[in-house]
Structure formats: C-alpha cells, structure tokens
Design an enzyme around this catalytic site. Sequence first.
Site, PDB file in Angstrom:
ATOM      1  N   HIS A  41       0.837  -1.403  -0.140  1.00 28.43           N
ATOM      2  CA  HIS A  41       0.005   0.029   0.119  1.00 28.43           C
ATOM      3  C   HIS A  41       0.713   1.094   0.178  1.00 28.43           C
ATOM      4  O   HIS A  41       0.732   2.188  -0.870  1.00 28.43           O
ATOM      5  CB  HIS A  41      -0.826  -0.076   1.090  1.00 28.43           C
ATOM      6  CG  HIS A  41      -1.630   1.184   1.335  1.00 28.43           C
ATOM      7  ND1 HIS A  41      -3.213   1.249   1.056  1.00 28.43           N
ATOM      8  CD2 HIS A  41      -1.674   2.371   1.944  1.00 28.43           C
ATOM      9  CE1 HIS A  41      -3.471   2.467   1.204  1.00 28.43           C
ATOM     10  NE2 HIS A  41      -2.766   3.192   1.517  1.00 28.43           N
ATOM     11  N   GLU A  42       1.791   1.205   1.035  1.00 31.34           N
ATOM     12  CA  GLU A  42       2.612   2.271   1.201  1.00 31.34           C
ATOM     13  C   GLU A  42       3.504   2.670  -0.167  1.00 31.34           C
ATOM     14  O   GLU A  42       3.907   3.797  -0.686  1.00 31.34           O
ATOM     15  CB  GLU A  42       3.675   2.347   2.328  1.00 31.34           C
ATOM     16  CG  GLU A  42       2.661   2.413   3.629  1.00 31.34           C
ATOM     17  CD  GLU A  42       1.689   3.760   3.851  1.00 31.34           C
ATOM     18  OE1 GLU A  42       1.877   4.529   3.194  1.00 31.34           O
ATOM     19  OE2 GLU A  42       0.820   3.527   4.404  1.00 31.34           O
ATOM     20  N   HIS A  63       1.763   4.508  -2.755  1.00 37.76           N
ATOM     21  CA  HIS A  63       1.910   5.953  -2.674  1.00 37.76           C
ATOM     22  C   HIS A  63       3.375   6.518  -2.899  1.00 37.76           C
ATOM     23  O   HIS A  63       3.196   7.516  -3.603  1.00 37.76           O
ATOM     24  CB  HIS A  63       1.831   6.430  -1.092  1.00 37.76           C
ATOM     25  CG  HIS A  63       0.111   6.031  -0.760  1.00 37.76           C
ATOM     26  ND1 HIS A  63      -0.944   6.592  -1.603  1.00 37.76           N
ATOM     27  CD2 HIS A  63      -0.189   5.667   0.262  1.00 37.76           C
ATOM     28  CE1 HIS A  63      -1.930   6.420  -0.885  1.00 37.76           C
ATOM     29  NE2 HIS A  63      -1.710   5.620   0.368  1.00 37.76           N
TER      30      HIS A  63
END
Length: 354
Positions: free
Chosen positions: A17-18, A21
Amino acid sequence: MGFLVALLALSVMIIFHEMGHFLAARFFGVTVERFSVGFGPILLKKRCCGTEWAISTFPLGGYVKMKGQDDTDPLKTSSDPDSYTAKKPWQRIIILLAGPFANFLLAFLLYLIVALAGYNTLAPKIGKVLPNSAAQAAGLKPGDEIVAIDNHPIKTWEDLSRIIAHANHPLYITVKRRQETLHLTIKPKMTKTKNIFGEEVKRPMIGIAPAQEYIKVKLSLLQAINMAWDKTVEATKFIVVGLEKLLEGVVSPKEIGGVITIMDVTAKASQVGIVALLSLSALISVNLGILNLLPIPALDGGHIIFNLYEWITNRAPSQEVLYRLTLAGWVFLVGLMGLGLYNDINRLLGASHG
C-alpha cells in the site's frame, strides 16, 4: 509460528500500500522524506535515494511521509516544487489512489499465484439429494457426477453452483453414474434460504449437497488471469456489500473485527495451508484497499474528496474546515479501532470461557 506468519502477511500488505503512494509520489517529483514500516519510535533507519527508510516499533502499520504533507498536522504545507502540496489536485489524487490500487494489485497477484499453482476444490459429485426436491423428482442420486449443464462442461462444484444460482429455465444436465451417462432435465425451484449476511433470500435451487470429494484444478496462464480477475472483483463486491449491510443494520457492529481478529484468522489460515493463507491475504488486501477509499478525513478517501473539491472549485478548503474534519476523522477512526479491539477481547473471553 502462525502469529509470525500473520504478522509477515499483514506487513507485506501495508508495504505494498505504502509503496503505491511512494512510487506515484516519486513519479510526480514529490520528495518522500520517510518510508516507515510500522509506527512509533524508529528502531532502524537508513537513508538512500533521498528517502529515509525506517522500521518502527509497532509493526502493524506503516506510512509514507511526503514533503509538505503530515497526517498529524493537516495544515502543514510547503510551496517548494518537490512538495506534495505544490502539485496539482489531480496529481495528488493519483498519489492517493495509488495506495489502494496497490492493494487491489496485490490481491490479484495472490489469486494468480493460487490459480497457477493449482488448488483443491470440491468435485461436482452429489453427496446428498434432499427429499421432495427438483433433483429427486428428476432422478438424481447420491454418487452421481454432473459433467455438463446445457452442454457446458462442469469441472467443479463451484461451476455447478454458479449456473444453478442464475438459472431461470429448465436445465439440461449430463450425469455420469458408474459406467453410464444419463441426460436429465431439471427445473430449479425458487427456494427460501439465508445469504452470507444472514438475510432471508429466494434463489433457484435443485436440492443437492456435495460429496466431500476434492479434485486438484490446474489452469493455463490465460485461465489463471481470468480467475484472478474474477476473484478480485468478487472480493471487492463482497466487502462493499458487507459495508452496505453494516450501514443498513443487517450486520451487527459486534461483527466488526480489529487487528487481533485479523491476526488470529490469518494465523489459522497459515496452519491450513499456503492456498488458504494466500486466498485470505488477498481478501484482507482488498479490504484494506476499500477501507482506505472511504470518504473519511484522515484516510486516502477523505484526502481525495478534499482534492476533488479544490480541483472543481479551483480553491482549497478553508484551513479551519480542513482541520475540524480531519480531527473528526481521527476521532471516528480511533473509535472504530476501539470497537474492533473491544469485540476482539469479547471473542477471546468468550472462547476462553467456552
């Protein structure tokens, strides 16, 4: 051992997820000051490629700290060209969407691995025929193997269930019984039953239950890709409908699980086998992606709403409104996590007294 596997699985989902980003931010020229696996005090850190890579004390989480953006201080901004807040709203939206997208991508990849490795599933063999059912009236018997419906080959019990669930006409069924092949016509009956959320629904059924006989399914690359896509879409729909049922009051708030439940279920899945672990991890990854897209301030979805507002109106939300909404979002999230933890503890206490 199960706990460590569960911790590793959850960490991989958060890192994915990170990383979504991070990659989107770097693509648009945003400086990422820190990429941390875990929250709290930093245990290990190393600076590389303009970013501080860290492992923090509490491993259940993680964050990407971009220049000009800080979740703990929603009013923080920077006018430097390499800052998050200096980018156009549509660019910020893509950066925000990249995290949840990475979770959906991870789920797809996990389902693809399961499909390519081959998986065990129920054979389309009948174990029980219910009395006064359409199956009994048509002459089906325990031990019969359904090999085709309306001339479509049936390989698994899942294939069989899917076709019957959407049948609105009599079905032409090919059955293998010992050494002979039979051709039968069955008209499914609309039958009252309960769905996975406990609601009473009507659906076409013929009145059979599977024999507990398993077969290993091997798929080609194209079939595996199709299956992984279908499973990811199916998981997404399941989570979205589950949230709707929660808001409607069909699903009790007592069913909300926290991190303890997630760890416990994942640990148990790891003991069942790698397929169960990968499939559950894919479902949890989809869950993380959807939850982060909810329009709650402090989540990606909330930030997306703020940026959409700025993009459409050509002006940023007032700092006071932004601050108050973000604070309310954090209060809601802390309350939700508290409810999940409360439910987790109640389940553990219930299990220990049971």
